[in-house]
Design a protein around this motif. Structure first.
Motif, short mmCIF file in Angstrom:
data_model
loop_
_atom_site.label_atom_id
_atom_site.label_comp_id
_atom_site.label_asym_id
_atom_site.label_seq_id
_atom_site.Cartn_x
_atom_site.Cartn_y
_atom_site.Cartn_z
N GLY A 125 -6.47 -15.26 -6.42
CA GLY A 125 -6.49 -13.96 -7.08
C GLY A 125 -5.49 -13.93 -8.22
N GLY A 126 -4.58 -12.96 -8.16
CA GLY A 126 -3.54 -12.86 -9.18
C GLY A 126 -2.70 -14.12 -9.26
N GLY A 127 -2.64 -14.89 -8.18
CA GLY A 127 -1.89 -16.15 -8.18
C GLY A 127 -2.56 -17.19 -9.06
N PHE A 169 -1.69 -0.50 -14.44
CA PHE A 169 -1.62 -1.54 -13.40
C PHE A 169 -1.96 -2.92 -13.95
CE2 PHE A 169 -3.70 -3.27 -9.33
CZ PHE A 169 -2.49 -3.70 -8.82
N LEU A 170 -1.10 -3.86 -13.71
CA LEU A 170 -1.21 -5.28 -14.11
C LEU A 170 -0.68 -5.57 -15.51
CD1 LEU A 170 -4.67 -6.53 -12.73
CD2 LEU A 170 -2.42 -6.66 -11.68
N ASN A 171 -0.33 -4.49 -16.25
CA ASN A 171 0.12 -4.71 -17.62
C ASN A 171 1.40 -5.55 -17.69
OD1 ASN A 171 -0.15 -4.25 -20.49
ND2 ASN A 171 1.67 -3.00 -20.30
N ALA A 181 1.07 -18.52 -5.14
CA ALA A 181 1.00 -17.06 -4.97
C ALA A 181 -0.39 -16.72 -4.45
CB ALA A 181 1.26 -16.35 -6.29
N ALA A 182 -0.45 -15.89 -3.41
CA ALA A 182 -1.74 -15.54 -2.80
C ALA A 182 -2.32 -14.27 -3.39
CB ALA A 182 -1.61 -15.42 -1.29
N GLY A 183 -1.80 -13.88 -4.53
CA GLY A 183 -2.38 -12.73 -5.23
C GLY A 183 -1.58 -11.47 -5.05
N ALA A 184 -2.13 -10.41 -5.60
CA ALA A 184 -1.49 -9.11 -5.47
C ALA A 184 -1.43 -8.73 -4.00
CB ALA A 184 -2.29 -8.08 -6.27
N ASP A 185 -0.50 -7.87 -3.65
CA ASP A 185 -0.35 -7.44 -2.26
C ASP A 185 -1.49 -6.49 -1.90
OD1 ASP A 185 0.36 -6.18 0.14
OD2 ASP A 185 2.49 -6.53 -0.25
N ILE A 186 -2.40 -7.02 -1.11
CA ILE A 186 -3.62 -6.26 -0.77
C ILE A 186 -3.27 -4.98 0.00
CG2 ILE A 186 -5.83 -6.32 0.46
CD1 ILE A 186 -5.64 -9.48 0.06
N LYS A 187 -2.33 -5.14 0.95
CA LYS A 187 -1.98 -3.97 1.78
C LYS A 187 -1.37 -2.86 0.93
CE LYS A 187 -1.34 -7.39 5.34
NZ LYS A 187 -0.35 -8.34 5.87
N GLU A 188 -0.66 -3.26 -0.10
CA GLU A 188 -0.06 -2.25 -0.97
C GLU A 188 -1.09 -1.58 -1.86
OE1 GLU A 188 3.93 -2.47 -3.59
OE2 GLU A 188 2.10 -2.97 -4.63
N GLU A 219 5.61 -24.60 -0.70
CA GLU A 219 4.60 -25.62 -0.35
C GLU A 219 3.32 -24.93 0.13
OE1 GLU A 219 4.80 -29.28 1.20
OE2 GLU A 219 6.21 -29.84 -0.39
N LYS A 220 3.48 -23.79 0.79
CA LYS A 220 2.29 -23.11 1.32
C LYS A 220 1.52 -22.37 0.23
CE LYS A 220 0.21 -20.14 4.66
NZ LYS A 220 0.28 -19.15 5.70
N ALA A 221 2.25 -21.74 -0.65
CA ALA A 221 1.55 -20.94 -1.66
C ALA A 221 2.30 -20.87 -2.98
CB ALA A 221 1.32 -19.53 -1.14
C1 HXC Z 1 -1.01 -9.06 1.31
C2 HXC Z 1 -1.13 -11.10 2.31
C3 HXC Z 1 -1.79 -11.64 1.20
C4 HXC Z 1 -2.05 -10.77 0.09
C5 HXC Z 1 -1.55 -13.19 2.64
N1 HXC Z 1 -1.00 -12.11 3.18
N2 HXC Z 1 -2.06 -12.94 1.43
N3 HXC Z 1 -0.74 -9.83 2.36
N4 HXC Z 1 -1.63 -9.49 0.19
N5 HXC Z 1 -2.65 -11.17 -1.04
C6 HXC Z 1 -0.34 -11.98 4.47
C7 HXC Z 1 -1.32 -12.00 5.64
O1 HXC Z 1 -1.88 -10.73 5.84
C8 HXC Z 1 -0.42 -12.42 6.78
O2 HXC Z 1 0.35 -11.30 7.17
C9 HXC Z 1 0.54 -13.42 6.09
O3 HXC Z 1 0.50 -13.12 4.70
C10 HXC Z 1 0.12 -14.86 6.28
O4 HXC Z 1 -1.27 -14.98 5.94
P1 HXC Z 1 -2.39 -15.57 6.95
O5 HXC Z 1 -3.69 -15.06 6.48
O6 HXC Z 1 -2.03 -15.30 8.36
O7 HXC Z 1 -2.21 -17.12 6.67
P2 HXC Z 1 -3.34 -18.23 6.52
O8 HXC Z 1 -4.33 -18.13 7.63
O9 HXC Z 1 -2.61 -19.52 6.32
O10 HXC Z 1 -4.14 -17.87 5.16
C11 HXC Z 1 -3.47 -17.83 3.92
C12 HXC Z 1 -4.40 -17.23 2.84
C13 HXC Z 1 -4.93 -15.87 3.34
C14 HXC Z 1 -5.59 -18.16 2.58
C15 HXC Z 1 -3.57 -17.11 1.57
O11 HXC Z 1 -3.84 -15.07 3.74
C16 HXC Z 1 -5.69 -15.11 2.31
O12 HXC Z 1 -6.88 -15.36 2.09
N6 HXC Z 1 -5.04 -14.13 1.68
C17 HXC Z 1 -5.67 -13.23 0.75
C18 HXC Z 1 -5.82 -13.85 -0.60
C19 HXC Z 1 -6.47 -12.93 -1.58
O13 HXC Z 1 -7.50 -12.28 -1.30
N7 HXC Z 1 -5.87 -12.78 -2.77
C20 HXC Z 1 -6.37 -11.90 -3.82
C21 HXC Z 1 -5.65 -10.62 -3.76
S1 HXC Z 1 -6.31 -9.47 -4.91
P3 HXC Z 1 0.73 -11.03 8.69
O14 HXC Z 1 1.37 -9.67 8.64
O15 HXC Z 1 -0.55 -11.07 9.46
O16 HXC Z 1 1.67 -12.15 9.02
C22 HXC Z 1 -5.59 -9.82 -6.35
C23 HXC Z 1 -6.00 -8.91 -7.45
C24 HXC Z 1 -5.61 -9.40 -8.81
O17 HXC Z 1 -4.82 -10.70 -6.48
C25 HXC Z 1 -4.39 -8.74 -9.29
C26 HXC Z 1 -3.78 -9.47 -10.43
C27 HXC Z 1 -2.27 -9.58 -10.35
#
Ligand code: HXC
Length: 260
Positions: free
Chosen positions: A110-112, A86-88, A65-72, A61-63
């Motif tokens: 993002g990727g989501g 990457f991404l293939n 997918a919020a995209g690729a793992d940014i920290k990784e 319900e929350k997501a």
């Molecule tokens: C790593 C993520 C993450 C992500 C969320 N988290 N999205 N970690 N990669 N993409 C982590 C947060 O750091 C946090 O970790 C936990 O999930 C909950 O997120 P919160 O931000 O605390 O929740 P909320 O305030 O409800 O906001 C949700 C959100 C926000 C709107 C989804 O987290 C957000 O904007 N995330 C980034 C989205 C993004 O930029 N996506 C694109 C990625 S680049 P902790 O440890 O603090 O609990 C991409 C490249 C394309 O996708 C590649 C193609 C495949």
């Protein structure tokens, strides 16, 4: 049942990518960094399974997918990206021959968002949000965000979304043609399954040809697309299901398709 669904949740505590026949998922566990591998494996299995006519891809319900793992990704280098291709791995979703429906609740970022756009039909929960926020991370979309989105919503809106990183609502996504329907969040999966079941009443063989033909509209010129469509239409006349479909209509009875 003739549908399958895959759960993907890249923000939730429990990183669960799996498959199931029922709504109470006991999907197979998959590490956060490798959700695409879980999806690819599931899709490969579903592709081989003749009893599956359509696939539903959903998240929590929350997501979606919020995209690729940014920290990784933080430490990734250019040469690693190139050599690791990457991404293939994600192309599997867009390559799937069976219809795939994205049921998007919550964030598709993002990727989501790109993953949702690789699917054939997007249904959105009323709280869903779509966006390409890569620009704020100092990068750009890498799996269709500047390409599929532009073809769907047009240049101005795609440019605005990709350059600002701003999200759009489910309602706006529907208005733009990105999502074909918005439903209350708690009914989303049921609606997506209903859609999959409706598709499943038709010939899987012809559904596959039809999907290919619609996709051709995105990949070729109009003239080439029209030619492909006409030839594919002609080709349906070599199938038992085309004969059965028309015969059943004439005899005022439901068609009994055999996917032949
Ligand atoms: C790593 C993520 C993450 C992500 C969320 N988290 N999205 N970690 N990669 N993409 C982590 C947060 O750091 C946090 O970790 C936990 O999930 C909950 O997120 P919160 O931000 O605390 O929740 P909320 O305030 O409800 O906001 C949700 C959100 C926000 C709107 C989804 O987290 C957000 O904007 N995330 C980034 C989205 C993004 O930029 N996506 C694109 C990625 S680049 P902790 O440890 O603090 O609990 C991409 C490249 C394309 O996708 C590649 C193609 C495949």
């Amino acid at each position: 049942s003739n549908w399958e669904f895959i759960k993907t949740d890249v923000t939730g505590e429990k990183k669960n990518v799996g498959r199931d026949h029922t709504e109470s998922s006991q999907g197979t566990e998959c590490p956060l960094q490798r959700p695409h591998e879980g999806i690819s494996t599931a899709l490969q299995q579903f592709s081989k399974d003749k009893s599956i006519a359509a696939i539903v891809l959903t998240g929590s319900e929350k997501a979606f997918a919020a995209g690729a793992d940014i920290k990784e990704m933080v430490g990734n280098t250019y040469s690693q990206c190139i050599q690791g291709n990457f991404l293939n791995d994600w192309v599997e979703v867009a390559r799937t021959q069976k219809p795939i429906i994205a049921a998007v609740n919550g964030y598709a970022l993002g990727g989501g968002c790109e993953l949702a756009m690789m699917c054939d039909i997007i249904y959105a929960g009323d709280k869903a949000k779509f966006g390409q926020p890569e620009i704020a991370l100092g990068t750009i979309p890498g799996a269709g965000g500047t390409q599929r989105l532009t073809r769907v919503v047009g240049k101005s809106k795609a440019m605005e979304m990709c350059l600002t990183g701003n999200m759009i609502s489910a309602q706006e996504a529907e208005k733009l043609g990105l999502a074909s329907k918005v439903v209350p969040a708690d009914q989303l999966l049921a609606e997506a399954i209903k859609l999959a079941e409706k598709i499943g009443t038709h010939s899987s063989l012809i559904v596959q040809l039809c999907k290919e033909s619609v996709n051709t509209a995105y990949e070729t010129t109009l003239q080439e697309g029209l030619k492909f469509e006409r030839r594919t239409f002609h080709a349906t006349f070599s199938t038992a299901d085309r004969k059965e479909g028309m015969t059943a209509f004439a005899e005022k009875r439901p068609a009994n398709f055999t996917n032949e």
